[in-house]
Design a protein around this motif. Structure first.
Motif, PDB file in Angstrom:
ATOM      1  N   ARG A   1      92.527  23.125  51.890  1.00  0.00           N
ATOM      2  CA  ARG A   1      91.164  22.862  51.403  1.00  0.00           C
ATOM      3  C   ARG A   1      91.134  22.876  49.873  1.00  0.00           C
ATOM      4  O   ARG A   1      90.651  21.937  49.243  1.00  0.00           O
ATOM      5  CB  ARG A   1      90.194  23.917  51.969  1.00  0.00           C
ATOM      6  CG  ARG A   1      90.095  23.936  53.478  1.00  0.00           C
ATOM      7  CD  ARG A   1      89.357  22.727  54.018  1.00  0.00           C
ATOM      8  NE  ARG A   1      87.995  22.617  53.525  1.00  0.00           N
ATOM      9  CZ  ARG A   1      86.947  23.291  54.029  1.00  0.00           C
ATOM     10  NH1 ARG A   1      87.126  24.135  55.046  1.00  0.00           N
ATOM     11  NH2 ARG A   1      85.740  23.120  53.545  1.00  0.00           N
ATOM     12  N   VAL A   2      91.626  23.979  49.276  1.00  0.00           N
ATOM     13  CA  VAL A   2      91.655  24.106  47.816  1.00  0.00           C
ATOM     14  C   VAL A   2      92.926  24.846  47.416  1.00  0.00           C
ATOM     15  O   VAL A   2      93.293  25.847  48.047  1.00  0.00           O
ATOM     16  CB  VAL A   2      90.443  24.877  47.260  1.00  0.00           C
ATOM     17  CG1 VAL A   2      90.442  24.845  45.721  1.00  0.00           C
ATOM     18  CG2 VAL A   2      89.123  24.329  47.778  1.00  0.00           C
ATOM     19  N   VAL A   3      93.575  24.366  46.367  1.00  0.00           N
ATOM     20  CA  VAL A   3      94.676  25.082  45.735  1.00  0.00           C
ATOM     21  C   VAL A   3      94.219  25.524  44.355  1.00  0.00           C
ATOM     22  O   VAL A   3      93.674  24.716  43.584  1.00  0.00           O
ATOM     23  CB  VAL A   3      95.937  24.200  45.623  1.00  0.00           C
ATOM     24  CG1 VAL A   3      96.991  24.874  44.745  1.00  0.00           C
ATOM     25  CG2 VAL A   3      96.508  23.920  47.014  1.00  0.00           C
ATOM     26  N   VAL A   4      94.438  26.789  44.026  1.00  0.00           N
ATOM     27  CA  VAL A   4      94.140  27.341  42.701  1.00  0.00           C
ATOM     28  C   VAL A   4      95.464  27.540  41.976  1.00  0.00           C
ATOM     29  O   VAL A   4      96.345  28.250  42.480  1.00  0.00           O
ATOM     30  CB  VAL A   4      93.374  28.676  42.795  1.00  0.00           C
ATOM     31  CG1 VAL A   4      93.115  29.243  41.399  1.00  0.00           C
ATOM     32  CG2 VAL A   4      92.063  28.489  43.553  1.00  0.00           C
TER      33      VAL A   4
ATOM     34  N   ALA B   1      89.696  35.164  40.251  1.00  0.00           N
ATOM     35  CA  ALA B   1      88.275  35.230  40.612  1.00  0.00           C
ATOM     36  C   ALA B   1      87.865  34.001  41.423  1.00  0.00           C
ATOM     37  O   ALA B   1      87.125  34.110  42.404  1.00  0.00           O
ATOM     38  CB  ALA B   1      87.425  35.354  39.351  1.00  0.00           C
ATOM     39  N   ALA B   2      88.342  32.825  41.002  1.00  0.00           N
ATOM     40  CA  ALA B   2      88.039  31.608  41.753  1.00  0.00           C
ATOM     41  C   ALA B   2      88.632  31.665  43.155  1.00  0.00           C
ATOM     42  O   ALA B   2      88.001  31.237  44.134  1.00  0.00           O
ATOM     43  CB  ALA B   2      88.569  30.390  40.997  1.00  0.00           C
ATOM     44  N   LEU B   3      89.845  32.180  43.266  1.00  0.00           N
ATOM     45  CA  LEU B   3      90.490  32.277  44.578  1.00  0.00           C
ATOM     46  C   LEU B   3      89.647  33.121  45.528  1.00  0.00           C
ATOM     47  O   LEU B   3      89.437  32.747  46.695  1.00  0.00           O
ATOM     48  CB  LEU B   3      91.886  32.887  44.418  1.00  0.00           C
ATOM     49  CG  LEU B   3      92.739  32.901  45.683  1.00  0.00           C
ATOM     50  CD1 LEU B   3      93.237  31.492  46.008  1.00  0.00           C
ATOM     51  CD2 LEU B   3      93.920  33.862  45.526  1.00  0.00           C
ATOM     52  N   PHE B   4      89.149  34.250  45.040  1.00  0.00           N
ATOM     53  CA  PHE B   4      88.311  35.102  45.888  1.00  0.00           C
ATOM     54  C   PHE B   4      87.037  34.384  46.317  1.00  0.00           C
ATOM     55  O   PHE B   4      86.677  34.379  47.499  1.00  0.00           O
ATOM     56  CB  PHE B   4      87.969  36.401  45.154  1.00  0.00           C
ATOM     57  CG  PHE B   4      86.807  37.136  45.758  1.00  0.00           C
ATOM     58  CD1 PHE B   4      86.805  37.491  47.097  1.00  0.00           C
ATOM     59  CD2 PHE B   4      85.696  37.454  44.988  1.00  0.00           C
ATOM     60  CE1 PHE B   4      85.715  38.154  47.666  1.00  0.00           C
ATOM     61  CE2 PHE B   4      84.605  38.115  45.551  1.00  0.00           C
ATOM     62  CZ  PHE B   4      84.612  38.459  46.887  1.00  0.00           C
ATOM     63  N   ARG B   5      86.337  33.772  45.354  1.00  0.00           N
ATOM     64  CA  ARG B   5      85.064  33.133  45.691  1.00  0.00           C
ATOM     65  C   ARG B   5      85.271  31.958  46.652  1.00  0.00           C
ATOM     66  O   ARG B   5      84.453  31.721  47.553  1.00  0.00           O
ATOM     67  CB  ARG B   5      84.369  32.672  44.419  1.00  0.00           C
ATOM     68  CG  ARG B   5      83.965  33.804  43.481  1.00  0.00           C
ATOM     69  CD  ARG B   5      82.859  34.662  44.050  1.00  0.00           C
ATOM     70  NE  ARG B   5      82.482  35.722  43.117  1.00  0.00           N
ATOM     71  CZ  ARG B   5      81.436  36.528  43.264  1.00  0.00           C
ATOM     72  NH1 ARG B   5      80.661  36.386  44.339  1.00  0.00           N
ATOM     73  NH2 ARG B   5      81.161  37.462  42.379  1.00  0.00           N
ATOM     74  N   LEU B   6      86.345  31.216  46.472  1.00  0.00           N
ATOM     75  CA  LEU B   6      86.632  30.108  47.380  1.00  0.00           C
ATOM     76  C   LEU B   6      86.992  30.610  48.772  1.00  0.00           C
ATOM     77  O   LEU B   6      86.526  30.073  49.786  1.00  0.00           O
ATOM     78  CB  LEU B   6      87.752  29.246  46.811  1.00  0.00           C
ATOM     79  CG  LEU B   6      87.354  28.367  45.624  1.00  0.00           C
ATOM     80  CD1 LEU B   6      88.587  27.911  44.852  1.00  0.00           C
ATOM     81  CD2 LEU B   6      86.547  27.157  46.115  1.00  0.00           C
ATOM     82  N   ALA B   7      87.818  31.638  48.827  1.00  0.00           N
ATOM     83  CA  ALA B   7      88.196  32.186  50.134  1.00  0.00           C
ATOM     84  C   ALA B   7      86.993  32.785  50.850  1.00  0.00           C
ATOM     85  O   ALA B   7      86.873  32.684  52.076  1.00  0.00           O
ATOM     86  CB  ALA B   7      89.290  33.231  49.966  1.00  0.00           C
ATOM     87  N   ALA B   8      86.093  33.393  50.090  1.00  0.00           N
ATOM     88  CA  ALA B   8      84.890  33.962  50.701  1.00  0.00           C
ATOM     89  C   ALA B   8      84.030  32.880  51.340  1.00  0.00           C
ATOM     90  O   ALA B   8      83.345  33.123  52.342  1.00  0.00           O
ATOM     91  CB  ALA B   8      84.091  34.732  49.654  1.00  0.00           C
TER      92      ALA B   8
ATOM     93  N   GLY C   1      92.875  28.174  54.431  1.00  0.00           N
ATOM     94  CA  GLY C   1      92.944  26.850  53.823  1.00  0.00           C
ATOM     95  C   GLY C   1      92.870  26.882  52.324  1.00  0.00           C
ATOM     96  O   GLY C   1      92.924  25.839  51.666  1.00  0.00           O
ATOM     97  N   VAL C   2      92.745  28.088  51.737  1.00  0.00           N
ATOM     98  CA  VAL C   2      92.734  28.266  50.283  1.00  0.00           C
ATOM     99  C   VAL C   2      94.068  28.884  49.878  1.00  0.00           C
ATOM    100  O   VAL C   2      94.514  29.874  50.467  1.00  0.00           O
ATOM    101  CB  VAL C   2      91.572  29.171  49.839  1.00  0.00           C
ATOM    102  CG1 VAL C   2      91.595  29.385  48.328  1.00  0.00           C
ATOM    103  CG2 VAL C   2      90.237  28.569  50.265  1.00  0.00           C
ATOM    104  N   VAL C   3      94.708  28.301  48.882  1.00  0.00           N
ATOM    105  CA  VAL C   3      96.019  28.762  48.428  1.00  0.00           C
ATOM    106  C   VAL C   3      95.957  29.041  46.922  1.00  0.00           C
ATOM    107  O   VAL C   3      95.470  28.207  46.158  1.00  0.00           O
ATOM    108  CB  VAL C   3      97.119  27.716  48.702  1.00  0.00           C
ATOM    109  CG1 VAL C   3      98.484  28.226  48.223  1.00  0.00           C
ATOM    110  CG2 VAL C   3      97.169  27.364  50.176  1.00  0.00           C
ATOM    111  N   GLY C   4      96.460  30.188  46.512  1.00  0.00           N
ATOM    112  CA  GLY C   4      96.605  30.520  45.099  1.00  0.00           C
ATOM    113  C   GLY C   4      98.074  30.496  44.718  1.00  0.00           C
ATOM    114  O   GLY C   4      98.903  31.082  45.416  1.00  0.00           O
TER     115      GLY C   4
END
Length: 393
Positions: A4-7, A16-23, A28-31
């Protein structure tokens, strides 16, 4: 499989973005972090950053209060303390600043913004400053502004908490994984590492000094200057005098602009100078502290905070990555809106918890929760090659 999103980059803004996106999205979110978590090669290491409502420019003043609330949300979610209120001083040495162009960067500039936002503060002359905090030495011509909500945001703890919360929401974290390129791929993005190429619907680039390297294949190159800055920790023997409950964080505007902390993180006080470091590159920078700065700090301490000093515990360097106007960059690429770019210009950590939310808004195509037009990637400072650098030093 497309993520979904890669940081890209897990320092203050990326974590911080990784947390907010995962929340919002869950799995589907990868840092991705090119080094180990908590490394010392960038801008987000160390124990402490100043957090404050004291701002001189409207675009930051509008975010200052919401940033405190964002940190409170993270603390509540994790049951971890990140912000410590100590109170904070802005000290202006008008004798030392005589003959320099300060514009609104003076006590009156801060109070004007405070008044617009209804923030309580106190003004102090030199005698009032030293009566209240006898740790200071101040001559006539020194004025100070005190605001009780200022304090310390624990940078290293904040990053670790953001990453842990992101993992709890289902995010994947990959470390020691340099991103060699990101390439627009239809409506998505290809993220190239040494081991594989990941496909993602959206990418957030929070790579700071490595931003232009990561963006190289997108057709965008930003006018960023990388500066090597440094701080010094002093093993003061006067611990009680400089406990967070007895001594505030401070900024001292004189010939140079210094900032300092009570004993926190280390059993030592901490002093730094805002801006003015040597230009460098992300991969070419050195780590040996500058002896000129080290001596300048010692002179300041001897003149204005003699018991703050002591044997030097250590000095360390970090990087500021700064646009010509020293403003944040929080925007999507005009040609490739599936790519969001974040740059904190060397002064964003106090806002990091809020910026994480704003980056999630941008990445997911939502209207930003707070106004960020001033941080557009298409503003003249970033698109006009003749735009002058105007760093606040």
């Amino acid at each position: 499989m497309a993520h979904r999103v890669v940081v890209v980059g897990l320092g203050g803004l990326g974590s911080a973005a990784l947390f907010r996106l995962a929340a919002r999205l869950g799995a589907g979110v990868v840092g991705i972090e090119q080094f180990e978590l908590g490394h010392h090669r960038g801008a987000s290491q160390d124990h402490s950053r100043i957090i404050r409502l004291a701002q001189l420019q409207e675009q930051y003043a509008a975010l200052a209060g919401p940033a405190y609330k964002a940190w409170e949300e993270v603390e509540a979610e994790a049951c971890q303390q990140i912000v410590t209120r100590t109170g904070g001083l802005v000290v202006e040495d008008r004798v030392a600043r005589a003959g320099t162009a300060t514009g609104t960067r003076n006590i009156e500039g801060y109070t004007a913004v405070f008044d617009r936002y209804g923030v309580a503060y106190e003004r102090l002359d030199a005698d009032e400053l030293t009566a209240r905090w006898p740790q200071f030495r101040a001559r006539d011509g020194v004025q100070a502004l005190y605001q009780a909500d200022s304090g310390i945001v624990d940078a290293a703890r904040a990053n670790a908490v953001h990453v842990a919360l992101a993992r709890a929401q289902g995010a994947e974290v990959r470390t020691s994984t340099p991103v060699r390129a990101i390439r627009p791929d239809g409506d998505g993005v290809a993220v190239v590492t040494d081991a594989e190429t990941l496909r993602a619907d959206r990418v957030v680039v929070a790579a700071d000094a490595w931003t232009n390297q990561v963006l190289a294949e997108t057709g965008t190159r930003l006018p960023l200057t990388v500066l090597r800055e440094q701080v010094t920790y002093y093993a003061t023997p006067h611990l009680a005098e400089f406990a967070p409950s007895r001594f505030p964080v401070f900024m001292w505007h004189g010939r140079h602009n210094f900032y300092g902390f009570p004993v926190y993180g280390e059993v030592a006080t901490k002093l730094g100078q805002h801006m003015g470091g040597e230009e460098t590159t992300a991969d070419g920078r050195g780590f040996e502290p500058d002896p000129v700065r080290r001596a300048r700090y010692a002179d300041f301490v001897a003149a204005h905070l003699p018991r703050f000093g002591g044997p030097e515990l250590y000095s360390k360097t970090c990087l500021y990555t700064v646009p010509p106007d020293q403003g944040f960059i929080l925007d999507t690429l005009p040609e490739h809106p599936q790519i969001t770019v974040a740059n904190g210009a060397g002064h964003a950590f106090k806002f990091a918890a809020l910026i994480g939310r704003l980056l999630a808004d941008l990445a997911l195509g939502d209207a930003p929760s707070y106004p960020i037009d001033a941080f557009s990637i298409t503003r003249p400072a970033l698109t006009d090659p003749s735009f002058p650098r105007s760093f606040h030093v």
